[in-house]
Write a protein that holds these residues in place. Structure first.
Motif, PDB file in Angstrom:
ATOM      1  N   ASP A   1     -55.269  20.658 -13.596  1.00 55.00           N
ATOM      2  CA  ASP A   1     -54.488  21.305 -14.657  1.00 55.00           C
ATOM      3  C   ASP A   1     -55.390  22.089 -15.610  1.00 55.00           C
ATOM      4  O   ASP A   1     -55.030  23.177 -16.076  1.00 55.00           O
ATOM      5  CB  ASP A   1     -53.694  20.260 -15.447  1.00 55.00           C
ATOM      6  CG  ASP A   1     -52.577  19.630 -14.628  1.00 55.00           C
ATOM      7  OD1 ASP A   1     -52.209  20.214 -13.587  1.00 55.00           O
ATOM      8  OD2 ASP A   1     -52.079  18.556 -15.024  1.00 55.00           O
TER       9      ASP A   1
ATOM     10  N   ARG B   1     -57.987  11.021 -16.994  1.00 57.65           N
ATOM     11  CA  ARG B   1     -56.667  10.394 -17.017  1.00 57.65           C
ATOM     12  C   ARG B   1     -56.489   9.574 -18.300  1.00 57.65           C
ATOM     13  O   ARG B   1     -55.383   9.526 -18.865  1.00 57.65           O
ATOM     14  CB  ARG B   1     -56.481   9.514 -15.782  1.00 57.65           C
ATOM     15  CG  ARG B   1     -55.053   8.973 -15.630  1.00 57.65           C
ATOM     16  CD  ARG B   1     -54.845   8.315 -14.273  1.00 57.65           C
ATOM     17  NE  ARG B   1     -55.756   7.220 -14.026  1.00 57.65           N
ATOM     18  CZ  ARG B   1     -56.745   7.239 -13.135  1.00 57.65           C
ATOM     19  NH1 ARG B   1     -56.921   8.320 -12.366  1.00 57.65           N
ATOM     20  NH2 ARG B   1     -57.546   6.204 -12.968  1.00 57.65           N
ATOM     21  N   ASP B   2     -57.573   8.947 -18.771  1.00 60.00           N
ATOM     22  CA  ASP B   2     -57.511   8.193 -20.025  1.00 60.00           C
ATOM     23  C   ASP B   2     -57.135   9.094 -21.195  1.00 60.00           C
ATOM     24  O   ASP B   2     -56.624   8.626 -22.209  1.00 60.00           O
ATOM     25  CB  ASP B   2     -58.857   7.521 -20.316  1.00 60.00           C
ATOM     26  CG  ASP B   2     -59.152   6.382 -19.347  1.00 60.00           C
ATOM     27  OD1 ASP B   2     -58.201   5.919 -18.678  1.00 60.00           O
ATOM     28  OD2 ASP B   2     -60.323   5.978 -19.249  1.00 60.00           O
ATOM     29  N   ARG B   3     -57.417  10.385 -21.050  1.00 58.10           N
ATOM     30  CA  ARG B   3     -57.079  11.371 -22.078  1.00 58.10           C
ATOM     31  C   ARG B   3     -55.808  12.132 -21.703  1.00 58.10           C
ATOM     32  O   ARG B   3     -55.529  13.195 -22.257  1.00 58.10           O
ATOM     33  CB  ARG B   3     -58.245  12.342 -22.257  1.00 58.10           C
ATOM     34  CG  ARG B   3     -59.505  11.670 -22.829  1.00 58.10           C
ATOM     35  CD  ARG B   3     -60.725  12.554 -22.632  1.00 58.10           C
ATOM     36  NE  ARG B   3     -61.894  12.021 -23.308  1.00 58.10           N
ATOM     37  CZ  ARG B   3     -62.655  11.032 -22.854  1.00 58.10           C
ATOM     38  NH1 ARG B   3     -62.333  10.440 -21.701  1.00 58.10           N
ATOM     39  NH2 ARG B   3     -63.703  10.612 -23.527  1.00 58.10           N
ATOM     40  N   GLU B   4     -55.100  11.596 -20.723  1.00 60.87           N
ATOM     41  CA  GLU B   4     -53.846  12.180 -20.244  1.00 60.87           C
ATOM     42  C   GLU B   4     -54.063  13.604 -19.732  1.00 60.87           C
ATOM     43  O   GLU B   4     -53.250  14.505 -19.970  1.00 60.87           O
ATOM     44  CB  GLU B   4     -52.786  12.162 -21.351  1.00 60.87           C
ATOM     45  CG  GLU B   4     -52.441  10.769 -21.833  1.00 60.87           C
ATOM     46  CD  GLU B   4     -51.342  10.754 -22.875  1.00 60.87           C
ATOM     47  OE1 GLU B   4     -50.996  11.847 -23.391  1.00 60.87           O
ATOM     48  OE2 GLU B   4     -50.806   9.668 -23.175  1.00 60.87           O
ATOM     49  N   LEU B   5     -55.169  13.788 -19.012  1.00 61.72           N
ATOM     50  CA  LEU B   5     -55.511  15.095 -18.447  1.00 61.72           C
ATOM     51  C   LEU B   5     -55.796  14.966 -16.962  1.00 61.72           C
ATOM     52  O   LEU B   5     -56.196  13.907 -16.477  1.00 61.72           O
ATOM     53  CB  LEU B   5     -56.735  15.680 -19.156  1.00 61.72           C
ATOM     54  CG  LEU B   5     -56.550  16.080 -20.634  1.00 61.72           C
ATOM     55  CD1 LEU B   5     -57.893  16.408 -21.245  1.00 61.72           C
ATOM     56  CD2 LEU B   5     -55.594  17.246 -20.761  1.00 61.72           C
TER      57      LEU B   5
ATOM     58  N   ARG C   1     -60.786   9.275 -13.702  1.00 61.53           N
ATOM     59  CA  ARG C   1     -60.302   8.193 -14.569  1.00 61.53           C
ATOM     60  C   ARG C   1     -60.482   8.536 -16.040  1.00 61.53           C
ATOM     61  O   ARG C   1     -59.569   8.321 -16.860  1.00 61.53           O
ATOM     62  CB  ARG C   1     -61.037   6.896 -14.235  1.00 61.53           C
ATOM     63  CG  ARG C   1     -60.662   5.728 -15.138  1.00 61.53           C
ATOM     64  CD  ARG C   1     -61.366   4.458 -14.723  1.00 61.53           C
ATOM     65  NE  ARG C   1     -62.812   4.603 -14.651  1.00 61.53           N
ATOM     66  CZ  ARG C   1     -63.606   4.609 -15.722  1.00 61.53           C
ATOM     67  NH1 ARG C   1     -63.092   4.494 -16.938  1.00 61.53           N
ATOM     68  NH2 ARG C   1     -64.919   4.722 -15.571  1.00 61.53           N
TER      69      ARG C   1
END
Length: 352
Positions: free
Chosen positions: A283, A275-279, A272
């Motif tokens: 990847d 994901r908050d950092r668009e990562l 999460r």
């Protein structure tokens, strides 16, 4: 600036002196070193005082090879000041490059040169020769003994780093003659005296040797380095994850679950926050693997199997598939292309 070394490099001093029926505190006090600092192995010590200490112990204990005995007792402590260099280096060559740069900076201010000449590589310790210019000693003996000690510590560190596969081809010493008969027993190779400088000689092929991070002796360093990474604040979460990937990748433990465990959080929490950092964790891992793959493939060594291992793949075929996805071809063809481009660039620079 006064040259210094970590107090941890006197690991084993108390035991070695006691085994030879000496008094560690008396020797330390006579050399102007606080026994409590050596007992706790904290902070740094002036190199001049440690030089004096090694000479006093050698003479008073009547043990000509005391420096090499003390070096041998170091264990993982020989690498203690280079923990980050060890854990971020996947090959011996990378470690040596990092170590040379680290030694040149304060508080060490030591000059060590790494030179590759065809099939042989030379590690030259200019710093050991420089000692003569600032240590006020009446004879060369203390310097010769201390040079032996530091060379011995270096060899122990390399042996722990690479395991049984590490071998020296020769050792050059500036000392005019042997001080004892334990040189070849310690270094495991021919030792040449009256040389221009102190240096270790190894085969260039060993530079591609993977660091043996599965070695139990390195686990305390791994834990210590990871703890330092995790001391950083939350704003550096990405940096923490990347550093953990570098540490865990060669151990084949580089999963989202393992990194989350090291960070002390649930796997979904880490997902999460990334994901908050668009990562996405996968990847980040894939990017680092690609960068390291391109780095290794730009050189003639290491072999493909070693690259696959250092990137954390359990099967060579997995590395081959990743290479095809990244570069659209096989690892061997990528290496040929990169080497060809490097040769062309070097030729152009020579012409200009």
């Amino acid at each position: 600036m006064t040259q210094q070394i970590r107090a941890k490099l006197l690991t084993g001093f108390y035991d070695q002196v006691s085994q030879l029926n000496g008094c560690p505190e008396t020797l330390l006090n006579s050399a102007g070193i606080n026994p409590e600092q050596v007992e706790k192995l904290e902070g740094y010590l002036p190199m001049s005082k440690v030089t004096d200490l090694v000479e006093r112990a050698t003479r008073q204990l009547n043990c000509a090879d005391f420096g090499l005995r003390l070096a041998k007792s170091q264990g993982a402590a020989a690498l203690s000041s280079l923990g980050a260099a060890v854990l971020q280096s996947l090959t011996l060559g990378e470690f040596l490059d990092a170590a040379v740069k680290q030694f040149a900076a304060p508080p060490y201010n030591l000059r060590v040169e790494l030179e590759v000449k065809g099939l042989q590589t030379f590690i030259t310790f200019h710093c050991l020769n420089d000692l003569e210019s600032y240590i006020p000693l009446d004879s060369q003996l203390p310097l010769e003994l201390f040079r032996e000690f530091l060379l011995g510590v270096s060899v122990v560190a390399l042996q722990i780093l690479c395991g049984e596969k590490f071998n020296l081809e020769a050792v050059h010493l500036k000392s005019k003659q042997p001080l004892h008969d334990q040189y070849e027993n310690f270094f495991g190779t021919e030792v040449q005296f009256s040389q221009a400088s102190d240096k270790l000689v190894l085969s260039s092929g060993q530079l591609a040797q993977p660091t043996d991070k599965s070695n139990p002796a390195l686990r305390p360093l791994l834990k210590s380095y990871i703890d330092k990474v995790l001391e950083q604040n939350e704003s550096n979460l990405i940096h923490q994850v990347e550093r953990l990937i570098y540490c865990l990748m060669p151990l084949k433990r580089c999963s989202l679950q393992e990194v989350a465990n090291q960070l002390g959080m649930h796997k979904r929490t880490l997902q999460r926050r990334l994901r908050d950092r668009e990562l996405v964790f996968e990847d980040i891992l894939d990017r680092i693997r690609r960068e390291r793959a391109e780095h290794y493939l730009s050189r003639k060594l290491p072999p493909m199997a070693q690259i696959s291992d250092m990137l954390g793949y359990r099967e060579q075929s997995s590395f081959n598939r990743a290479c095809d996805r990244w570069f659209g071809t096989t690892p061997m063809k990528v290496r040929r292309k990169l080497l060809s481009e490097a040769a062309a660039k070097a030729a152009l620079e020579t012409e200009n």
